[in-house]
Design an enzyme around this catalytic site. Sequence first.
Site, PDB file in Angstrom:
ATOM      1  N   GLY A  14     -17.390 -16.519  13.802  1.00 34.20           N
ATOM      2  CA  GLY A  14     -17.369 -15.462  12.949  1.00 34.20           C
ATOM      3  C   GLY A  14     -15.446 -16.515  12.316  1.00 34.20           C
ATOM      4  N   THR A  15     -14.844 -17.117  11.517  1.00 38.19           N
ATOM      5  CA  THR A  15     -14.451 -17.626  11.904  1.00 38.19           C
ATOM      6  C   THR A  15     -13.508 -16.062  10.126  1.00 38.19           C
ATOM      7  OG1 THR A  15     -14.350 -19.958  11.355  1.00 38.19           O
ATOM      8  CG2 THR A  15     -12.531 -19.247  10.566  1.00 38.19           C
ATOM      9  N   ARG A  16     -15.076 -15.892   9.758  1.00 37.67           N
ATOM     10  CA  ARG A  16     -13.701 -15.230   8.413  1.00 37.67           C
ATOM     11  C   ARG A  16     -12.776 -13.294   9.420  1.00 37.67           C
ATOM     12  NH1 ARG A  16     -18.000 -16.857   4.674  1.00 37.67           N
ATOM     13  NH2 ARG A  16     -19.523 -16.324   6.773  1.00 37.67           N
ATOM     14  N   MET A  17     -13.972 -13.782  10.789  1.00 38.70           N
ATOM     15  CA  MET A  17     -13.683 -12.620  11.242  1.00 38.70           C
ATOM     16  C   MET A  17     -12.122 -12.393  11.910  1.00 38.70           C
ATOM     17  SD  MET A  17     -17.398 -10.850  12.518  1.00 38.70           S
ATOM     18  CE  MET A  17     -16.913  -9.424  12.138  1.00 38.70           C
TER      19      MET A  17
END
Length: 143
Positions: A14-17
């Site tokens: 969930g890097t974009r989170m």
Amino acid sequence: MTETDIVILAAGKGTRMRSALPKVLHKLAGKPLLSHVLDAADSIAGAEKIVVTGHGSDVIRKTYHDASITLVEQAEQLGTGHAVQQAMPSLPARSVEDRVLILYGDVPLVSQDTLAELIDCARSAPLGVLTLFTENPEGLCRI
């Protein structure tokens, strides 16, 4: 009678989170994304539910320690196909006509009706795929 079992993929970072919390544990409407998917999966009678974890596996395991699911860890994140492979040994031995429904743990708006319709469509074919057609696919995965 054909049986359906469920593999839920929940190994992503969930890097974009921009959060250390595993993506599937972020809350929507007061509960983790994964819980919404598990609720929809509960509508499939008799289904074994295998959740593939990876990033933050220990936190997911603590969160769902009393749930009626089997947790399998994907130690190395080598893609979606590899994640499914990790789950296969945990699925019950059934007949070749049986189905495995593969869901994503970060898609909380999947409904019981959608799952029932997908399973029904897949009864007459060796594979069923649920996807989306949209005018602007920016930011979405591709099939």
